[in-house]
Design a protein around this motif. Sequence first.
Motif, PDB file in Angstrom:
ATOM      1  N   ILE A 177       0.845  -1.192   0.000  1.00 19.54           N
ATOM      2  CA  ILE A 177       0.000   0.000   0.000  1.00 19.54           C
ATOM      3  C   ILE A 177       0.881   1.243   0.000  1.00 19.54           C
ATOM      4  N   SER A 178       2.121   1.095   0.475  1.00 25.10           N
ATOM      5  CA  SER A 178       3.053   2.229   0.445  1.00 25.10           C
ATOM      6  C   SER A 178       3.326   2.699  -0.978  1.00 25.10           C
ATOM      7  N   LYS A 179       3.100   1.846  -1.978  1.00 23.90           N
ATOM      8  CA  LYS A 179       3.273   2.265  -3.370  1.00 23.90           C
ATOM      9  C   LYS A 179       2.360   3.434  -3.729  1.00 23.90           C
ATOM     10  N   VAL A 180       1.198   3.504  -3.092  1.00 25.79           N
ATOM     11  CA  VAL A 180       0.284   4.609  -3.378  1.00 25.79           C
ATOM     12  C   VAL A 180       0.830   5.914  -2.806  1.00 25.79           C
ATOM     13  N   PHE A 181       1.413   5.852  -1.614  1.00 29.96           N
ATOM     14  CA  PHE A 181       2.075   7.027  -1.046  1.00 29.96           C
ATOM     15  C   PHE A 181       3.234   7.450  -1.948  1.00 29.96           C
TER      16      PHE A 181
ATOM     17  N   ILE B 201       5.788   3.614 -12.543  1.00 32.06           N
ATOM     18  CA  ILE B 201       4.655   3.673 -11.605  1.00 32.06           C
ATOM     19  C   ILE B 201       3.365   3.095 -12.175  1.00 32.06           C
ATOM     20  N   THR B 202       3.367   2.716 -13.459  1.00 34.56           N
ATOM     21  CA  THR B 202       2.190   2.052 -14.045  1.00 34.56           C
ATOM     22  C   THR B 202       2.461   0.578 -14.317  1.00 34.56           C
ATOM     23  N   TYR B 203       3.529   0.034 -13.756  1.00 30.81           N
ATOM     24  CA  TYR B 203       3.837  -1.395 -13.859  1.00 30.81           C
ATOM     25  C   TYR B 203       4.048  -1.830 -15.309  1.00 30.81           C
ATOM     26  N   THR B 204       4.520  -0.930 -16.150  1.00 27.80           N
ATOM     27  CA  THR B 204       4.734  -1.252 -17.564  1.00 27.80           C
ATOM     28  C   THR B 204       6.210  -1.163 -17.947  1.00 27.80           C
ATOM     29  N   SER B 205       7.103  -1.245 -16.968  1.00 26.94           N
ATOM     30  CA  SER B 205       8.531  -1.072 -17.222  1.00 26.94           C
ATOM     31  C   SER B 205       9.184  -2.282 -17.882  1.00 26.94           C
ATOM     32  N   GLY B 206       8.640  -3.478 -17.677  1.00 27.81           N
ATOM     33  CA  GLY B 206       9.273  -4.694 -18.150  1.00 27.81           C
ATOM     34  C   GLY B 206      10.452  -5.126 -17.304  1.00 27.81           C
TER      35      GLY B 206
ATOM     36  N   ALA C 113      -1.552   4.562 -12.349  1.00 29.48           N
ATOM     37  CA  ALA C 113      -0.323   4.887 -11.624  1.00 29.48           C
ATOM     38  C   ALA C 113      -0.534   4.553 -10.150  1.00 29.48           C
ATOM     39  N   GLY C 114       0.075   3.484  -9.698  1.00 30.81           N
ATOM     40  CA  GLY C 114      -0.021   3.079  -8.299  1.00 30.81           C
ATOM     41  C   GLY C 114      -1.271   2.312  -7.940  1.00 30.81           C
TER      42      GLY C 114
ATOM     43  N   THR D 205     -20.043  -0.375 -10.510  1.00 34.69           N
ATOM     44  CA  THR D 205     -19.043   0.569 -10.019  1.00 34.69           C
ATOM     45  C   THR D 205     -17.649  -0.031 -10.146  1.00 34.69           C
ATOM     46  N   VAL D 206     -16.654   0.793  -9.906  1.00 33.41           N
ATOM     47  CA  VAL D 206     -15.266   0.353  -9.972  1.00 33.41           C
ATOM     48  C   VAL D 206     -14.569   0.755  -8.677  1.00 33.41           C
ATOM     49  N   LEU D 207     -13.962  -0.223  -8.030  1.00 32.08           N
ATOM     50  CA  LEU D 207     -13.124   0.065  -6.869  1.00 32.08           C
ATOM     51  C   LEU D 207     -11.706   0.371  -7.345  1.00 32.08           C
ATOM     52  N   TRP D 208     -11.079   1.327  -6.685  1.00 29.81           N
ATOM     53  CA  TRP D 208      -9.674   1.643  -6.929  1.00 29.81           C
ATOM     54  C   TRP D 208      -8.935   1.514  -5.602  1.00 29.81           C
ATOM     55  N   GLY D 209      -7.773   0.904  -5.621  1.00 27.49           N
ATOM     56  CA  GLY D 209      -7.046   0.766  -4.365  1.00 27.49           C
ATOM     57  C   GLY D 209      -5.799  -0.061  -4.530  1.00 27.49           C
TER      58      GLY D 209
END
Length: 428
Positions: A101-105, A146-151, A336-337, A347-351
């Motif tokens: 969850i620290s990734k969001v910070f 930060i979008t997990y697309t780095s490879g 991002a995160g 609905t859509v949850l984000w987290g």
Amino acid sequence: MKPVTRRVVALGLIGSAFLGLTAGTGAQAFASGDARTSATRSFPPLDPTALQDSIRTRPTDGASGAIARVGEPGQIWRGSTVDAQSGRKIPENAHFHIGSISKVFETTVILQLAAEGRIDLDRTVQHYLPGVLPDTFQPITVRELITYTSGLPDVDEGKPAESVDETIAHRYTYRTFDEIIRSTLRPAGRPWPGPHFAPGTKQEYNSLGFRIAGELIERITGHSFKQEVTTRILEPLHLEQTSVPEDDPTMPRPCLHGYVTDSRGTAVDVSEQGGDPSNMISTPADLDRFITALFQGRLLTAAQLDEMFTLPKDAKGEIVPFVGGTACGNLACFGAGLMSTPLPNGTVLWGKTGHDEGYANGMFATRDLSVRGVYSVSNLSLDFGAPTPLANRLLAAVLRPVHDGARSPGRSMAQRTAHGTALGDARS
């Protein structure tokens, strides 16, 4: 050497146990569109009895106890269980290690620096941190980190797995961002890992990108990750129960004790542990306050906040594929995160979920904050790729709280608060 505990199989927000709730609800149709267009829908009023029952640990949960907090406009429910090891009731606002969850910070700090013009999301890691990546890697942008697309390979990829007893014995080990990056990309005694795919072409859950982003924060600002998170987020939001302990293993009290079952079947208290500079400790109330402020735009400009809710697309404008796990199905579901999870009601949850040794956690909300929640489970297993059954039950209790028969339309707030933990004012 202690393995970095956030090296996990990609997890859905509620884990794979939740897939049954979303089956047939158009999850992939959502993923192929714009993540920011989910319609506002109402949720049933919070039911304390159903919520408390949902967090009651079962023998098959592989857990010692749990705490949770769920909010809707004007309502807050808080709940906890008994610690199965000590027999004591767990305080409802106990501290716990929040894991990834620290990734969001961290993403919030990166986006703040982008808004200030100190970081360009489209500039490369090689530009900002020359020499950090071996020459075998193509240019990777900050946005791709930060979008997990780095490879990128994940933390400690290729390292022989430790036994559970070794992991317990090494739980106090602490490594800096630089040490993690070097030992992953340039390991001694084994081949250096290469890229998984060309940057920006796919999405795959990855923690190494966030260790590099942490190094970038420290290099750009000249301050520690702890100082930047504290001055930019914790202090402005008065998150007084949230901390970045760095190499101090002391666990604040009261706490949800985390346990790991050793090879003899004994539950060992691992609440005090090391990790890396992005380790964070928090409480349900503080994480609730954080995600509320974040989604209200109190930490980021509108343009930067949209980065969190925008799924990565390829050159043709199509959502990139997701690989390396079951969290997102076939298409990317992380902005991002943050991760998106479509619900049966449209609905859509984000987290974000998060794991540390002895802990399995989640923080989620709809973008309009019509519902939000935080949970932490004292997790006895080190299998961070396994689902967290409690999370599935908790969300089911939010979506359809009455298990037997329909709710009486005339049921009053007083009746609903007469069972389990009472609902409180949303400002708490």
